[in-house]
Design an enzyme around this catalytic site. Structure first.
Site, PDB file in Angstrom:
ATOM      1  N   ASP A 150       0.694  -1.275  -0.019  1.00 32.87           N
ATOM      2  CA  ASP A 150       0.238   0.289   0.193  1.00 32.87           C
ATOM      3  C   ASP A 150       0.407   1.343   0.184  1.00 32.87           C
ATOM      4  OD1 ASP A 150      -2.173  -2.044   0.316  1.00 32.87           O
ATOM      5  OD2 ASP A 150      -2.706  -1.113   2.343  1.00 32.87           O
ATOM      6  N   GLU A 152      -4.692  -0.499  -1.602  1.00 32.04           N
ATOM      7  CA  GLU A 152      -5.949  -0.704  -0.371  1.00 32.04           C
ATOM      8  C   GLU A 152      -6.638   0.300  -1.208  1.00 32.04           C
ATOM      9  OE1 GLU A 152      -5.959   0.314   3.721  1.00 32.04           O
ATOM     10  OE2 GLU A 152      -7.839  -0.004   3.411  1.00 32.04           O
ATOM     11  N   LYS A 175      -7.068  -5.010  -3.229  1.00 32.59           N
ATOM     12  CA  LYS A 175      -7.518  -5.542  -2.595  1.00 32.59           C
ATOM     13  C   LYS A 175      -8.612  -4.462  -0.960  1.00 32.59           C
ATOM     14  CE  LYS A 175      -3.568  -4.515   0.996  1.00 32.59           C
ATOM     15  NZ  LYS A 175      -4.875  -3.731   2.371  1.00 32.59           N
ATOM     16  N   LYS A 211      -7.611  -5.071   4.954  1.00 30.79           N
ATOM     17  CA  LYS A 211      -6.112  -4.568   5.075  1.00 30.79           C
ATOM     18  C   LYS A 211      -5.058  -5.308   5.025  1.00 30.79           C
ATOM     19  CE  LYS A 211      -8.002  -0.511   7.220  1.00 30.79           C
ATOM     20  NZ  LYS A 211      -7.946   0.383   6.330  1.00 30.79           N
ATOM     21  N   VAL A 255       3.024  -0.003   4.251  1.00 28.09           N
ATOM     22  CA  VAL A 255       2.656   0.654   5.668  1.00 28.09           C
ATOM     23  C   VAL A 255       1.035   0.577   5.804  1.00 28.09           C
ATOM     24  CG1 VAL A 255       3.903   3.129   4.689  1.00 28.09           C
ATOM     25  CG2 VAL A 255       1.597   2.309   3.594  1.00 28.09           C
ATOM     26  N   THR A 256       0.632   0.728   6.790  1.00 27.57           N
ATOM     27  CA  THR A 256       1.629   1.152   7.225  1.00 27.57           C
ATOM     28  C   THR A 256       1.420  -0.246   9.001  1.00 27.57           C
ATOM     29  OG1 THR A 256      -0.752   1.645   9.302  1.00 27.57           O
ATOM     30  CG2 THR A 256       0.692   3.206   7.942  1.00 27.57           C
ATOM     31  N   CYS A 295      -2.338  -2.526   7.555  1.00 25.07           N
ATOM     32  CA  CYS A 295      -2.159  -3.594   6.127  1.00 25.07           C
ATOM     33  C   CYS A 295      -0.542  -4.367   6.269  1.00 25.07           C
ATOM     34  CB  CYS A 295      -2.195  -2.688   5.419  1.00 25.07           C
ATOM     35  SG  CYS A 295      -3.666  -1.936   5.512  1.00 25.07           S
ATOM     36  N   GLN A 330       7.928 -14.704  21.170  1.00 21.48           N
ATOM     37  CA  GLN A 330       7.882 -16.180  21.569  1.00 21.48           C
ATOM     38  C   GLN A 330       8.258 -17.059  20.360  1.00 21.48           C
ATOM     39  OE1 GLN A 330       3.323 -16.528  23.246  1.00 21.48           O
ATOM     40  NE2 GLN A 330       3.459 -13.952  22.102  1.00 21.48           N
TER      41      GLN A 330
HETATM   42  N1  TIU Z   1      -2.254   0.415   4.318  1.00 19.96           N
HETATM   43  C1  TIU Z   1      -3.546   0.776   5.522  1.00 19.96           C
HETATM   44  O1  TIU Z   1      -1.922   0.308   6.583  1.00 19.96           O
HETATM   45  N2  TIU Z   1      -4.221   1.259   5.687  1.00 19.96           N
HETATM   46  C2  TIU Z   1      -5.088   1.766   6.891  1.00 19.96           C
HETATM   47  O2  TIU Z   1      -6.116   2.425   7.139  1.00 19.96           O
HETATM   48  N3  TIU Z   1      -3.727   2.367   7.209  1.00 19.96           N
HETATM   49  C3  TIU Z   1      -3.836   3.105   8.719  1.00 19.96           C
HETATM   50  O3  TIU Z   1      -2.869   2.691   9.196  1.00 19.96           O
HETATM   51  N4  TIU Z   1      -5.363   3.417   9.286  1.00 19.96           N
END
Ligand code: TIU
Length: 227
Positions: free
Chosen positions: A26, A74, A131, A134, A159-160, A164, A204
């Site tokens: 993303d 996304e 997609k 997430k 990210v993030t 995701c 773990q």
């Molecule tokens: N790609 C992704 O992480 N989508 C999000 O909505 N991330 C947020 O941190 N909001």
């Protein structure tokens, strides 16, 4: 078969480049640029932009060594038919998913904001997965694509970290893949969340997989080149 070894946490990560993909999650204008979905959620985008040079190096490394390169995005279809009403409603945003914003309709495929940042555009031969959720495995062909290509190992950035990227790491892990989080190729709007995810992944005995800095991945390829 070639086996490369990354000095990773919680212990060495070994992989065969022929069975490994780089999965870049993303890296879209909607998350990295002012006026996009991330900014509309109230976030400062600067921490995400800092990983762009490292992501460029990871993709260059993958392409130089013939690894599969997969980008996820996304984004929703223009009718929002694949967007759960709960997702659209979440956050009570004045300008949210599907609404016209500074980068076009927010998180809608084909709009400027949903596109990849210019520094990390897919190249011919790369795979792009759109997609709706997430996680990159939910409601996508990613699992089939990986299995058809015999890919078992994933080098993951994007990210993030805690949204995701982490969701995708967990989905991959549960499906039997061997995921390595390339820690400095991932970022969060919240530094503490990024750091916590790295610790959660490796805790773990590698509950979710492995983590290593890009330099350790580069060193693994360099050692392979010398062998
Ligand atoms: N790609 C992704 O992480 N989508 C999000 O909505 N991330 C947020 O941190 N909001």
């Amino acid at each position: 078969m070639t086996t490369l070894t990354v000095a990773a946490r919680p212990y060495d990560y070994t992989f065969d480049p022929a069975h490994t993909a780089v999965l870049m999650i993303d890296m879209q204008r909607d998350f990295l640029e002012p006026g996009g979905f991330g900014a509309l959620l109230g976030n400062e985008v600067a921490p995400l932009r800092r990983i762009v040079p490292a992501c460029q190096r990871l993709l260059a490394l993958a392409r130089a060594h013939g690894l599969a390169v997969i980008h996820t995005q996304e984004a929703h279809d223009p009718l929002l038919a694949d967007c759960p009403p709960a997702k659209k409603a979440r956050g009570r945003l004045a300008c949210g998913i599907g609404d016209p914003g500074p980068l076009g309709r927010v998180l809608v495929a084909g709009e400027p904001g949903a596109g990849f940042i210019p520094e990390l555009l897919p190249e011919p031969g790369d795979i792009v997965i759109r997609k709706p959720g997430k996680g990159a495995f939910f409601a996508t062909a990613l699992d089939s694509i990986l299995r058809h290509r015999g890919i078992t190992h994933l080098l993951v950035g994007g990210v993030t970290t805690e949204v995701c990227v982490q969701t995708t790491l967990r989905e991959a892990n549960d499906r039997g893949y061997e995921p390595l989080l390339v820690a400095d190729c991932a970022a969060s709007y919240f530094a503490q969340f990024h750091d916590a995810v790295v610790e959660m992944v490796v805790a773990q005995g590698g509950n979710v997989g492995w983590a290593a800095p890009l330099a350790a991945v580069e060193a693994a390829f360099a050692a392979g080149d010398d062998a």
